[in-house]
Design a protein around this motif. Structure first.
Motif, PDB file in Angstrom:
ATOM      1  N   GLY A  43       0.813  -1.210   0.000  1.00  0.00           N
ATOM      2  CA  GLY A  43       0.000   0.000   0.000  1.00  0.00           C
ATOM      3  C   GLY A  43       0.849   1.263   0.000  1.00  0.00           C
ATOM      4  N   LEU A  44       1.910   1.265   0.805  1.00  0.00           N
ATOM      5  CA  LEU A  44       2.802   2.424   0.855  1.00  0.00           C
ATOM      6  C   LEU A  44       3.522   2.626  -0.478  1.00  0.00           C
ATOM      7  CD1 LEU A  44       4.328   1.995   4.431  1.00  0.00           C
ATOM      8  CD2 LEU A  44       2.679   3.707   3.702  1.00  0.00           C
ATOM      9  N   LYS A  46       2.365   1.777  -3.469  1.00  0.00           N
ATOM     10  CA  LYS A  46       1.402   2.325  -4.419  1.00  0.00           C
ATOM     11  C   LYS A  46       1.200   3.820  -4.200  1.00  0.00           C
ATOM     12  CE  LYS A  46      -1.304  -1.901  -5.137  1.00  0.00           C
ATOM     13  NZ  LYS A  46      -2.631  -2.539  -4.945  1.00  0.00           N
ATOM     14  N   ARG A  47       1.117   4.226  -2.929  1.00  0.00           N
ATOM     15  CA  ARG A  47       0.935   5.654  -2.629  1.00  0.00           C
ATOM     16  C   ARG A  47       2.140   6.463  -3.092  1.00  0.00           C
ATOM     17  NH1 ARG A  47      -1.429   9.607   0.060  1.00  0.00           N
ATOM     18  NH2 ARG A  47      -0.175  11.042   1.316  1.00  0.00           N
ATOM     19  N   TRP A  50       2.012   6.874  -6.828  1.00  0.00           N
ATOM     20  CA  TRP A  50       0.985   7.862  -7.191  1.00  0.00           C
ATOM     21  C   TRP A  50       1.487   9.284  -6.969  1.00  0.00           C
ATOM     22  CZ3 TRP A  50      -1.892  11.316  -4.084  1.00  0.00           C
ATOM     23  CH2 TRP A  50      -2.942  11.942  -4.741  1.00  0.00           C
ATOM     24  N   LEU A  51       2.165   9.498  -5.837  1.00  0.00           N
ATOM     25  CA  LEU A  51       2.698  10.827  -5.549  1.00  0.00           C
ATOM     26  C   LEU A  51       3.752  11.224  -6.577  1.00  0.00           C
ATOM     27  CD1 LEU A  51       3.030  10.645  -1.650  1.00  0.00           C
ATOM     28  CD2 LEU A  51       1.429  12.039  -2.940  1.00  0.00           C
ATOM     29  N   ASP A  94       3.041  16.686   1.069  1.00  0.00           N
ATOM     30  CA  ASP A  94       2.661  16.218   2.401  1.00  0.00           C
ATOM     31  C   ASP A  94       2.438  17.359   3.375  1.00  0.00           C
ATOM     32  OD1 ASP A  94       2.766  13.586   1.668  1.00  0.00           O
ATOM     33  OD2 ASP A  94       4.910  13.401   2.099  1.00  0.00           O
ATOM     34  N   SER A 136      -7.711   2.105  -5.801  1.00  0.00           N
ATOM     35  CA  SER A 136      -7.001   3.320  -5.405  1.00  0.00           C
ATOM     36  C   SER A 136      -7.314   3.729  -3.981  1.00  0.00           C
ATOM     37  CB  SER A 136      -7.358   4.464  -6.357  1.00  0.00           C
ATOM     38  OG  SER A 136      -8.730   4.746  -6.258  1.00  0.00           O
ATOM     39  N   SER A 138      -5.865   2.911  -1.218  1.00  0.00           N
ATOM     40  CA  SER A 138      -4.666   3.225  -0.450  1.00  0.00           C
ATOM     41  C   SER A 138      -4.091   4.572  -0.834  1.00  0.00           C
ATOM     42  CB  SER A 138      -3.607   2.136  -0.672  1.00  0.00           C
ATOM     43  OG  SER A 138      -3.267   2.061  -2.048  1.00  0.00           O
ATOM     44  N   LEU A 139      -4.437   5.061  -2.030  1.00  0.00           N
ATOM     45  CA  LEU A 139      -3.912   6.348  -2.477  1.00  0.00           C
ATOM     46  C   LEU A 139      -4.646   7.501  -1.825  1.00  0.00           C
ATOM     47  CD1 LEU A 139      -3.550   5.652  -6.302  1.00  0.00           C
ATOM     48  CD2 LEU A 139      -1.907   5.203  -4.482  1.00  0.00           C
ATOM     49  N   ASP A 142      -5.481   8.362   3.156  1.00  0.00           N
ATOM     50  CA  ASP A 142      -4.745   9.208   4.071  1.00  0.00           C
ATOM     51  C   ASP A 142      -4.420  10.561   3.460  1.00  0.00           C
ATOM     52  OD1 ASP A 142      -4.624   7.296   6.091  1.00  0.00           O
ATOM     53  OD2 ASP A 142      -2.972   6.272   5.102  1.00  0.00           O
ATOM     54  N   ALA A 143      -4.908  10.814   2.262  1.00  0.00           N
ATOM     55  CA  ALA A 143      -4.525  12.038   1.557  1.00  0.00           C
ATOM     56  C   ALA A 143      -5.412  13.197   1.978  1.00  0.00           C
ATOM     57  CB  ALA A 143      -4.631  11.834   0.044  1.00  0.00           C
TER      58      ALA A 143
END
Length: 336
Positions: A43-44, A46-47, A50-51, A94, A136, A138-139, A142-143
């Motif tokens: 998951g991390l 993938k995030r 994406w970033l 972030d 998506s 996990s993307l 937390d965003a």
């Protein structure tokens, strides 16, 4: 020597069946822990990817705008215009993830995360809306909700309305929306509410979507939608019989344009059609009942037509909107 019998006798001496079951339980727990660790790492990763993609996309956009402005100035001999470049990095994404929209804050703080419901409550309240931005979650989970760099809603000042179409100001009733959506009359905005702020009533839909009050059976009308502060959205129309457990665009009685998983698609009857365009921050929906035409235009590209449905409508249509429900998102409906 029979080693199998020796092992059985040795196991019996140290505890027998109870010891064996304990060993099996410890082994299962260890495997589950390793699986959970791998899932978290995936998951991390993938995030992170994406970033990186968002940073690259923003850098390309800024570079293109700079080159375009520079070429324009060189051609006209203008030397005094000022160009501000934004240094976009992963740390800025972030740290600078807080924004105010129409006087309302949409950033997720640590307190917001603490207020999210427990696992059992979340399973019962998320319904099937998590499917929406496919693969998506996990993307987004937390965003913080911030507009992308350079993303500005393009109002009707930059694009004239169709000369014969009539603008309609949409209104919403709590009975026609999902329990995690609220409508702010002052800012004319539909937004998601997380945790204990969600309404207790179930509302009209299981999915995180809302049906407007207006119903159109004739005429040529249009309405605008500002999608700047939404990571996942869909705008469209449906017949009034759209059922509680049905998603916009996934039935034969609904049509929509949707942004999810970093892609723009048109949906009807559960058939997805890819639309080659970046995320538009302003959408104009035009419904011509006489011609049986439903069109979606980009307000930021001089009313560029993104997609059009040609349908022999057999009944009245109602505007319907979907929002990704696991983070704080908003759709604003500008007044004219």
């Amino acid at each position: 020597m029979n080693f199998t019998l020796c092992n059985i006798l040795e196991l019996q001496d140290i505890g027998g069946r109870d010891k064996w079951e304990q060993i099996l339980a410890e082994t299962d727990q260890e495997e589950q822990t390793q699986h959970a660790g791998r899932a978290k790492v995936d998951g991390l990763m993938k995030r992170l990817e994406w970033l990186k993609a968002e940073i690259k996309k923003t850098e390309d956009t800024l570079s293109a705008e700079l080159n375009s402005d520079q070429a324009y100035e060189d051609g006209l001999g203008i030397c005094d215009s000022s160009i501000v470049l934004m240094d976009v990095s992963s740390s800025s994404l972030d740290s600078d993830a807080s924004s105010c929209y129409a006087g309302r804050s949409f950033s997720l703080t640590s307190e917001d995360h603490q207020e999210l419901p427990s696992q059992s409550e979340e399973e019962s309240s998320q319904e099937f809306v998590e499917e929406a931005p496919e693969n998506s979650e996990s993307l987004f989970e937390d965003a913080d909700l911030t507009p992308s760099a350079g993303a500005q809603y393009c109002s009707r000042d930059s694009a004239e309305a169709s000369p014969h179409a009539e603008f309609v100001e949409l209104s919403f009733s709590p009975k026609l929306g999902n329990k995690r959506l609220v409508f702010d009359t002052e800012s004319h905005t539909v937004e998601t509410q997380l945790g204990h702020q969600a309404r207790t009533s179930h509302g009209r839909f299981d999915a995180c979507q809302w049906m407007a009050k207006q119903k159109f059976s004739e005429g040529w009308v249009y309405w605008d939608v500002d999608t700047t502060f939404s990571t996942g959205w869909a705008v469209g129309v449906a017949y009034p019989n759209l059922m509680r457990n049905e998603r916009l665009g996934r039935t034969s009685s609904s049509w929509c344009l949707e942004w999810s998983s970093g892609q723009l698609n048109a949906w009807h009857n559960n058939i997805k059609t890819y639309v080659k365009h970046s995320n538009p921050n302003g959408i104009r929906v035009i419904l011509d009942m006489a011609k049986g035409q439903l069109s979606f235009q980009s307000l930021c590209d001089s009313l560029l037509e993104l997609y059009s449905f040609q349908v022999g409508f057999t009944g009245p249509l109602i505007p319907v909107f979907w929002l990704f429900g696991l983070t704080r998102n908003a759709l604003k409906f500008p007044r004219h």
